[in-house]
Motif scaffolding. Structure first.
Motif, PDB file in Angstrom:
ATOM      1  N   THR A 125       0.806  -1.226   0.000  1.00 13.11           N
ATOM      2  CA  THR A 125       0.000   0.000   0.000  1.00 13.11           C
ATOM      3  C   THR A 125       0.838   1.275   0.000  1.00 13.11           C
ATOM      4  O   THR A 125       0.288   2.381  -0.050  1.00 13.11           O
ATOM      5  N   GLY A 126       2.169   1.145   0.086  1.00  9.66           N
ATOM      6  CA  GLY A 126       3.025   2.324   0.045  1.00  9.66           C
ATOM      7  C   GLY A 126       3.267   2.978   1.390  1.00  9.66           C
ATOM      8  O   GLY A 126       3.853   4.059   1.464  1.00  9.66           O
ATOM      9  N   LEU A 127       2.817   2.340   2.461  1.00  7.08           N
ATOM     10  CA  LEU A 127       3.023   2.911   3.799  1.00  7.08           C
ATOM     11  C   LEU A 127       4.425   2.635   4.333  1.00  7.08           C
ATOM     12  O   LEU A 127       4.901   3.347   5.231  1.00  7.08           O
ATOM     13  N   LEU A 128       5.095   1.615   3.794  1.00 11.19           N
ATOM     14  CA  LEU A 128       6.464   1.299   4.204  1.00 11.19           C
ATOM     15  C   LEU A 128       7.297   1.018   2.951  1.00 11.19           C
ATOM     16  O   LEU A 128       7.181  -0.050   2.353  1.00 11.19           O
ATOM     17  N   PRO A 129       8.141   1.965   2.541  1.00  6.91           N
ATOM     18  CA  PRO A 129       8.968   1.732   1.349  1.00  6.91           C
ATOM     19  C   PRO A 129       9.975   0.611   1.605  1.00  6.91           C
ATOM     20  O   PRO A 129      10.604   0.571   2.668  1.00  6.91           O
ATOM     21  N   PRO A 130      10.153  -0.301   0.665  1.00  3.49           N
ATOM     22  CA  PRO A 130      11.156  -1.354   0.845  1.00  3.49           C
ATOM     23  C   PRO A 130      12.563  -0.798   0.697  1.00  3.49           C
ATOM     24  O   PRO A 130      12.789   0.171  -0.040  1.00  3.49           O
ATOM     25  N   SER A 131      13.516  -1.411   1.399  1.00  2.00           N
ATOM     26  CA  SER A 131      14.913  -1.006   1.240  1.00  2.00           C
ATOM     27  C   SER A 131      15.530  -1.669   0.010  1.00  2.00           C
ATOM     28  O   SER A 131      16.470  -1.144  -0.576  1.00  2.00           O
ATOM     29  N   ARG A 132      14.972  -2.817  -0.365  1.00  2.00           N
ATOM     30  CA  ARG A 132      15.390  -3.504  -1.595  1.00  2.00           C
ATOM     31  C   ARG A 132      14.182  -4.180  -2.210  1.00  2.00           C
ATOM     32  O   ARG A 132      13.212  -4.487  -1.533  1.00  2.00           O
ATOM     33  N   GLY A 133      14.268  -4.449  -3.507  1.00  2.66           N
ATOM     34  CA  GLY A 133      13.188  -5.131  -4.200  1.00  2.66           C
ATOM     35  C   GLY A 133      12.167  -4.166  -4.769  1.00  2.66           C
ATOM     36  O   GLY A 133      12.304  -2.945  -4.657  1.00  2.66           O
ATOM     37  N   GLU A 134      11.117  -4.706  -5.399  1.00  2.00           N
ATOM     38  CA  GLU A 134      10.108  -3.875  -6.035  1.00  2.00           C
ATOM     39  C   GLU A 134       8.744  -4.561  -5.992  1.00  2.00           C
ATOM     40  O   GLU A 134       8.640  -5.781  -5.786  1.00  2.00           O
ATOM     41  N   VAL A 135       7.713  -3.746  -6.195  1.00  2.00           N
ATOM     42  CA  VAL A 135       6.339  -4.235  -6.271  1.00  2.00           C
ATOM     43  C   VAL A 135       5.789  -3.839  -7.643  1.00  2.00           C
ATOM     44  O   VAL A 135       5.776  -2.655  -7.994  1.00  2.00           O
ATOM     45  N   LEU A 136       5.350  -4.821  -8.406  1.00  2.00           N
ATOM     46  CA  LEU A 136       4.760  -4.580  -9.716  1.00  2.00           C
ATOM     47  C   LEU A 136       3.247  -4.749  -9.605  1.00  2.00           C
ATOM     48  O   LEU A 136       2.760  -5.737  -9.050  1.00  2.00           O
ATOM     49  N   PHE A 137       2.506  -3.782 -10.143  1.00  2.00           N
ATOM     50  CA  PHE A 137       1.046  -3.878 -10.169  1.00  2.00           C
ATOM     51  C   PHE A 137       0.585  -3.806 -11.613  1.00  2.00           C
ATOM     52  O   PHE A 137       0.859  -2.822 -12.313  1.00  2.00           O
ATOM     53  N   ASP A 138      -0.069  -4.866 -12.037  1.00  2.00           N
ATOM     54  CA  ASP A 138      -0.505  -4.986 -13.434  1.00  2.00           C
ATOM     55  C   ASP A 138       0.669  -4.787 -14.388  1.00  2.00           C
ATOM     56  O   ASP A 138       0.551  -4.149 -15.436  1.00  2.00           O
ATOM     57  N   GLY A 139       1.831  -5.329 -13.985  1.00  2.00           N
ATOM     58  CA  GLY A 139       3.017  -5.308 -14.827  1.00  2.00           C
ATOM     59  C   GLY A 139       3.867  -4.065 -14.722  1.00  2.00           C
ATOM     60  O   GLY A 139       4.972  -4.027 -15.284  1.00  2.00           O
ATOM     61  N   GLU A 140       3.376  -3.028 -14.013  1.00  2.00           N
ATOM     62  CA  GLU A 140       4.119  -1.773 -13.908  1.00  2.00           C
ATOM     63  C   GLU A 140       4.637  -1.583 -12.476  1.00  2.00           C
ATOM     64  O   GLU A 140       3.925  -1.864 -11.514  1.00  2.00           O
ATOM     65  N   PRO A 141       5.887  -1.080 -12.313  1.00  2.00           N
ATOM     66  CA  PRO A 141       6.421  -0.848 -10.965  1.00  2.00           C
ATOM     67  C   PRO A 141       5.596   0.204 -10.219  1.00  2.00           C
ATOM     68  O   PRO A 141       5.246   1.247 -10.777  1.00  2.00           O
ATOM     69  N   LEU A 142       5.279  -0.089  -8.964  1.00  2.00           N
ATOM     70  CA  LEU A 142       4.579   0.883  -8.123  1.00  2.00           C
ATOM     71  C   LEU A 142       5.592   1.780  -7.435  1.00  2.00           C
ATOM     72  O   LEU A 142       6.602   1.290  -6.911  1.00  2.00           O
ATOM     73  N   PRO A 143       5.359   3.087  -7.383  1.00  2.00           N
ATOM     74  CA  PRO A 143       6.222   3.941  -6.564  1.00  2.00           C
ATOM     75  C   PRO A 143       6.233   3.423  -5.132  1.00  2.00           C
ATOM     76  O   PRO A 143       5.189   3.005  -4.615  1.00  2.00           O
ATOM     77  N   PRO A 144       7.387   3.431  -4.470  1.00  2.00           N
ATOM     78  CA  PRO A 144       7.483   2.798  -3.147  1.00  2.00           C
ATOM     79  C   PRO A 144       6.710   3.516  -2.046  1.00  2.00           C
ATOM     80  O   PRO A 144       6.352   2.897  -1.048  1.00  2.00           O
ATOM     81  N   THR A 145       6.436   4.819  -2.207  1.00  2.00           N
ATOM     82  CA  THR A 145       5.759   5.577  -1.154  1.00  2.00           C
ATOM     83  C   THR A 145       4.336   5.931  -1.566  1.00  2.00           C
ATOM     84  O   THR A 145       4.023   6.083  -2.749  1.00  2.00           O
ATOM     85  N   LEU A 146       3.487   6.093  -0.563  1.00  2.00           N
ATOM     86  CA  LEU A 146       2.104   6.486  -0.794  1.00  2.00           C
ATOM     87  C   LEU A 146       2.040   7.838  -1.495  1.00  2.00           C
ATOM     88  O   LEU A 146       1.265   8.041  -2.437  1.00  2.00           O
ATOM     89  N   ALA A 147       2.891   8.767  -1.069  1.00  2.00           N
ATOM     90  CA  ALA A 147       2.885  10.109  -1.640  1.00  2.00           C
ATOM     91  C   ALA A 147       3.282  10.120  -3.115  1.00  2.00           C
ATOM     92  O   ALA A 147       2.884  11.004  -3.872  1.00  2.00           O
ATOM     93  N   GLY A 148       4.075   9.134  -3.523  1.00  2.00           N
ATOM     94  CA  GLY A 148       4.540   9.096  -4.897  1.00  2.00           C
ATOM     95  C   GLY A 148       3.567   8.459  -5.870  1.00  2.00           C
ATOM     96  O   GLY A 148       3.811   8.442  -7.078  1.00  2.00           O
TER      97      GLY A 148
END
Length: 537
Positions: free
Chosen positions: A321-344
């Motif tokens: 949900t973007g409430l805790l940015p990861p220090s490593r790795g990534e989250v893809l949603f529907d094939g596209e990278p999600l910005p790590p922070t809620l604000a982004g």
């Protein structure tokens, strides 16, 4: 039952509550009796009156309710004839209460030991040194780690399961004759729950304390109670010893309680992934919480995250949900990278991922109507006009099987199951593709749980929404999951289709989880504790 062995006698107890400018019946002439050292289980669905009756055993009625009839005799004293000051002298000393939320029962500014000994010392039952020694004895009886030193910690410095056991120790510190346990393990994961239940039963037996154990978990009451009383709509349905009640209940309603959770969803899989968590590591400050976690959620399916408290389930949700940015790795949603922070994240990205929280009570503003609660995300994400919002709210209420009249109600006027349905409607309001369900049924009784799970399954079938379902309840996983991810100490132990995860052989931790699910068999708890000593990682 010999009268000299009788600790508590309640006869014809009537309790009502004030709402809609009139009094409504809550408890309708119920009898209850309890011997010294005996444990009585009180069960029934939400609204049955379990907690109200349990509190009445202390001569207490919540604000907005009153004990209007019957007698409540504790060890020869009619509590209804005592002054409030006399009743307060009994509470905390001879009659104690253990609530569902241990965190809310402790003052965060004082140590466990100070709070455990406070009542006994202030009321002159024990001297300070004697009270501290007894508290440490209770900590040991409750199987708390390092019982000689754990009392020096503050509430936030121990785990949820440890705090629950410390609360039981606090209740027993004045050597009460009776303890009221009100859903004391509802919020605990299965592995922690087994330890807490075993410690509670051991302490009750060791100190000869009588107890009323209130719960909606039938398997739990089977391990704790000598007798079981079933309530419905404020009336007794039936009562019997535990073995008889479990094997040969007389009433149709009781048999229906035993039969819930018959639904089971066949696990399926899909190559089309709506969400992919890839090699995510995350920390709170310098404390690592997630360690190289990879999870995939198929489109239109349900992935259950299971594991004990502290395993990383809710932290995974915070990363998604973007409430805790990861220090490593990534989250893809529907094939596209999600910005790590809620604000982004864009409003569209926020719209497509929604969340339903565990405690519906605290997830809604008590001063807003149901229409305002559901309508706000409709206006925010879709720019809808007032008339469009009203129409969409009516449509969503129909979708969650509530009529349009609920739109004008406030959260305080709803049952637990209705509140959770409103939270589901609010999550559906933006038309999301993924909903994260964080322990959404753990505080509900079995019948209400089953209704919520059926609703979620129907909505998934009709709307094609994907779920991440965070839970510690294996029965819930069986009912709703397509795939299962088992987590332990921030790492993924195993993941795959539900049938594969639940079929032996299992990794040790998965075996421990499965073996910790209570069964409706008297004596199961002792066997489970013996077996888990060989399985604990």
């Amino acid at each position: 039952m010999a009268n000299d062995d009788l600790l508590l006698r309640m006869r014809g107890v009537e309790i009502d509550g004030w709402s809609d400018e009139r009094w409504h019946d809550i408890i309708k002439g119920v009898d209850l009796s309890l011997k010294h050292g005996e444990v009585l289980g009180l069960i029934g669905e939400s609204g049955a009156g379990k907690s109200t009756l349990g509190l009445a055993a202390m001569g207490y009625a919540r604000p907005g309710t009153r004990i209007k009839g019957g007698e409540i005799v504790f060890d020869g004293q009619d509590l209804r004839k005592l002054s409030e000051r006399q009743k307060q002298r009994l509470r905390g000393s001879r009659i104690a209460y253990v609530a569902q939320s241990a965190a809310a029962a402790f003052n965060p500014a004082h140590t466990l030991l100070d709070q455990t000994t406070e009542v006994a010392v202030r009321r002159g039952q024990l001297g300070r040194k004697e009270a501290e020694a007894y508290a440490r004895e209770l900590y040991a009886a409750m199987d708390l780690p390092n019982p000689d030193r754990i009392g020096d910690r503050f509430p936030h410095q121990v785990s949820g399961g440890q705090l629950q056991r410390a609360m039981t120790a606090m209740a027993m510190a004045s050597k009460p004759d009776l303890i009221i346990f009100d859903e004391p393990t509802t919020a605990l994961d299965v592995t922690t729950q087994v330890n807490v239940l075993a410690a509670m039963r051991k302490a009750i037996e060791q100190f000869g304390t009588a107890a009323i154990y209130i719960t909606h978990d039938l398997a739990v009451v089977a391990q704790m109670a000598d007798r079981i009383k079933v309530l419905r709509y404020g009336e007794e349905v039936e009562e019997a010893d535990t073995h008889t009640m479990l094997t040969a209940p007389k009433e149709t309603y009781t048999r229906s309680l035993w039969a819930v959770r018959s639904l089971e969803k066949p696990g399926e899989t899909s190559d089309d992934k709506i969400l992919q968590i890839r090699n995510v590591t995350a920390a709170y400050g310098k404390v690592p919480v997630l360690k190289n976690v990879s999870i995939a959620v198929p489109r239109g399916k349900t992935v259950a995250l299971v594991g004990e408290s502290g395993s990383g389930k809710s932290t995974t949700a915070r990363v998604v949900t973007g409430l805790l940015p990861p220090s490593r790795g990534e989250v893809l949603f529907d094939g596209e990278p999600l910005p790590p922070t809620l604000a982004g994240r864009s409003r569209e990205q926020l719209r497509r991922i929604q969340m339903i929280y565990q405690m519906a009570d605290t997830a809604m503003n008590p001063r807003q109507t149901v229409g305002e609660i559901i309508g706000r995300p409709v206006a925010f994400y879709h720019g809808a006009s007032r008339s469009e919002v009203r129409a969409r709210v009516a449509e969503l209420l129909d979708l969650i099987e509530l009529d349009e009249s609920f739109s004008d109600r406030f959260p305080g006027e709803l049952s637990g199951g209705q509140k959770q349905r409103i939270c589901i409607a609010r999550a559906l309001a933006p038309n999301p593709d993924l909903i994260i369900c964080d322990e959404v049924t753990s505080a509900l009784d079995q019948i209400v749980q089953e209704g919520i799970l059926k609703l979620l399954l129907r909505l998934q079938k009709e709307l094609g929404v994907s779920y991440i379902f965070i839970t510690h309840d294996i029965a819930t996983v069986q009912a709703i999951a397509d795939e299962v991810v088992v987590m332990y100490q921030g790492s993924v132990v195993e993941q795959g289709r539900k049938e594969e995860i639940f079929s032996p052989p299992h990794p040790d931790y998965t075996e421990l989880l499965l073996s910790s699910v209570p069964k409706m068999e008297p004596g199961w708890l002792s066997q489970a504790i013996a077996e888990r000593r060989q399985l604990t990682p």
